[in-house]
Write an enzyme that holds these catalytic residues in place. Structure first.
Site, PDB file in Angstrom:
ATOM      1  N   SER A 283      -1.634 -38.063   5.953  1.00 30.85           N
ATOM      2  CA  SER A 283      -0.979 -36.763   6.049  1.00 30.85           C
ATOM      3  C   SER A 283       0.623 -36.755   5.661  1.00 30.85           C
ATOM      4  O   SER A 283       0.897 -37.340   4.442  1.00 30.85           O
ATOM      5  CB  SER A 283      -1.192 -36.537   7.471  1.00 30.85           C
ATOM      6  OG  SER A 283      -0.851 -35.063   7.729  1.00 30.85           O
TER       7      SER A 283
ATOM      8  N   HIS B 146      -4.310 -32.462   3.448  1.00 27.76           N
ATOM      9  CA  HIS B 146      -5.063 -31.446   4.168  1.00 27.76           C
ATOM     10  C   HIS B 146      -5.499 -30.410   3.167  1.00 27.76           C
ATOM     11  O   HIS B 146      -5.523 -29.001   3.358  1.00 27.76           O
ATOM     12  CB  HIS B 146      -4.537 -30.806   5.450  1.00 27.76           C
ATOM     13  CG  HIS B 146      -3.986 -31.793   6.346  1.00 27.76           C
ATOM     14  ND1 HIS B 146      -4.678 -32.498   7.461  1.00 27.76           N
ATOM     15  CD2 HIS B 146      -2.626 -32.485   6.562  1.00 27.76           C
ATOM     16  CE1 HIS B 146      -4.064 -33.232   8.168  1.00 27.76           C
ATOM     17  NE2 HIS B 146      -2.881 -33.327   7.761  1.00 27.76           N
TER      18      HIS B 146
ATOM     19  N   GLU C  31      -8.875 -33.740   3.575  1.00 26.00           N
ATOM     20  CA  GLU C  31      -9.079 -34.631   4.670  1.00 26.00           C
ATOM     21  C   GLU C  31     -10.207 -35.565   4.640  1.00 26.00           C
ATOM     22  O   GLU C  31     -11.172 -35.493   3.747  1.00 26.00           O
ATOM     23  CB  GLU C  31      -9.304 -33.626   5.857  1.00 26.00           C
ATOM     24  CG  GLU C  31      -8.074 -32.717   6.440  1.00 26.00           C
ATOM     25  CD  GLU C  31      -8.496 -32.053   7.422  1.00 26.00           C
ATOM     26  OE1 GLU C  31      -9.297 -31.929   8.215  1.00 26.00           O
ATOM     27  OE2 GLU C  31      -7.300 -31.289   7.938  1.00 26.00           O
TER      28      GLU C  31
END
Lengths: 309, 309
Positions: B128, B170, B197
């Protein structure tokens, strides 16, 4: 021989109250004041209510007449019901469930009459489901998401007014990159066209022009490499080498050449206003200098003073 | 001179319990049983808790040692704090707020030590926010949506371990096509990399390899035409001619050539199992024929009978 009419595919949720640029462009293409428009609400579960909304909008935008034609089954899609299509200047299909349109209209006498109307010069348009039915191949349904996956979308048969293409709608709002890419991965010869809400693709003479608030996204898969022929179950699909075009209002795209035809020229209001003001100043200055014999330096000083005041 | 280590960018929400393919690949790249991994939780608001999760996972995947290094300000990002980085085999940055990573780490002695560790062969990875900081340019924040718009995203400065690139994460789950395209539209020289993800991009020797459940999306803007230099306010951006690659697990991409290097070979377990079974049957048949003098027809009949039983 008459030229075919425009095809106008709207991405759904087009503005009906304030800045109605998308529906205004539709009425204008249909002939403006002289427009006679048939609304086909077969995709919708509400028939008459939907037609009343579009009747009100099209009329307030200047259309001369709005009629309703609503086959509710394949059996009802007859040449008799289609008779009024012989002299409308525009056909508009509402949103709803596009499989109703492929089931009730495509390949019927009614569907053939829409195709014939287009061929003689009538505009044929639609929003949401009514946009997807326009192309040769129709996206029937599918799931949202950015990444293309096997089995994420279904293809059915459309009216064929945009050959070699598939049209998806609510493109940005429902995150439909994945499902459009998955269809192009399986059939790289297809041109994928994704239309945002309150946005339309106006297609005439092989050129697609964008009108409205959002963008039209085009996926050209001619040179792509994919594993779609062997991907199992719902596996993510390989899509390598697709060429992407995201076109906001004002842009035009050559569908045969698959290239940008016109680059958007966004509003440069402030810049233009500044320039006009400067030009006006210069003209006034030149006039005053000529009329009163004042020197440029004096004039500039007076101008600054009068602006401060 | 030692070769630089791998850079491993994970799109967030990687599986930590069951099919941990993404974190397993990370530990393997770090040396498997011999892995000594420094976890840097500076992006996260939870420090020790996050480290404990990764310590448990990395250890259960066979790593020899997991240490925590947590600069919580630019002042704390010193060479002293970074000293242990001199002999780890891997560095892992957790998720959180990537502006904390550019603020606390990039361009500090601590950040330089990460870059040095990578240069001497250590693996540097992150998930992330920890993925975005890896590239030369870092996406700081932005809004979701498929269609690129002016001002929808911000760029900041990353660690520079993937030169000429920007990494978003994401990607599929938060609908980030628009923001990645908007950055590439403004800087077509940038290679846009969007990671889903539970998916990672493992970059080594200029080749990006995909591991995990989703895909890595690559936007190559070298030949694109855009109006980004003149689009006003939050107008949709023109992006014409971007080349798109969506790569599922098993695919590899040549970052310098910007071409697909290896095509995914999805599991053909059933097919392979069928073939192996057929080969075994044939071998057994040949053996029996040789040993017992049984005729092929007899043998086939006996085989069918024994299978029915």
């Amino acid at each position: 021989m008459q030229a075919a009419g425009a095809v106008i595919a709207i991405g759904g949720a087009e503005s009906k109250l304030r800045r109605r640029s998308v529906l205004q462009a539709f009425v204008e293409e249909c002939g403006g004041q002289g427009a006679r428009i048939a609304v086909i609400p077969s995709a919708s579960s509400l028939g008459p209510e939907v037609v009343e909304v579009y009747r009100a909008v099209f009329t307030s935008l200047g259309a001369a007449e709005v009629i309703e034609l609503r086959p509710r089954s394949r059996a009802e899609a007859t040449a008799e019901l289609a008779a009024p299509l012989a002299d409308v200047s525009g056909v508009f299909m509402t949103g709803g469930n596009q499989l109703k349109l492929s089931a009730f209209i495509a390949g019927t006498q009614f569907g053939d009459a829409i195709v014939a109307a287009h061929a003689r010069g009538a505009v044929v348009g639609g929003t949401s489901a009514g946009a997807s039915i326009l192309a040769e191949h129709m996206i029937a349904f599918g799931s949202g998401g950015s990444t293309p996956k096997q089995r994420m979308s279904q293809l059915a048969v459309g009216l064929g007014l945009v050959p070699g293409a598939v049209i998806d709608q609510h493109f940005e709002q429902r995150n439909r990159y994945g499902r459009l890419l998955s269809l192009v991965a399986q059939s790289p010869s297809l041109l994928g066209i994704g239309i945002d809400e309150d946005t339309s693709a106006v297609i005439r003479d092989g050129v697609l022009r964008v009108v409205g608030k959002g963008s039209v996204t085009i996926v050209d898969g001619r040179h792509l490499v994919s594993n779609a022929y062997e991907a199992k179950r719902t596996a993510p699909l390989l899509v390598s080498g697709a060429v992407l075009h995201v076109l906001p209002a004002g842009c035009a795209f050559d569908l045969a050449g698959r290239t940008l035809a016109v680059i958007s020229t966004p509003e440069k209001d402030e810049e233009v206003a500044d320039l006009r003001a400067a030009e006006a100043d210069l003209r006034e200055m030149a006039r005053e200098i000529a009329a009163e014999g004042v020197s440029p330096t004096d004039y500039a000083r007076r101008l600054r003073r009068s602006r401060r005041a």
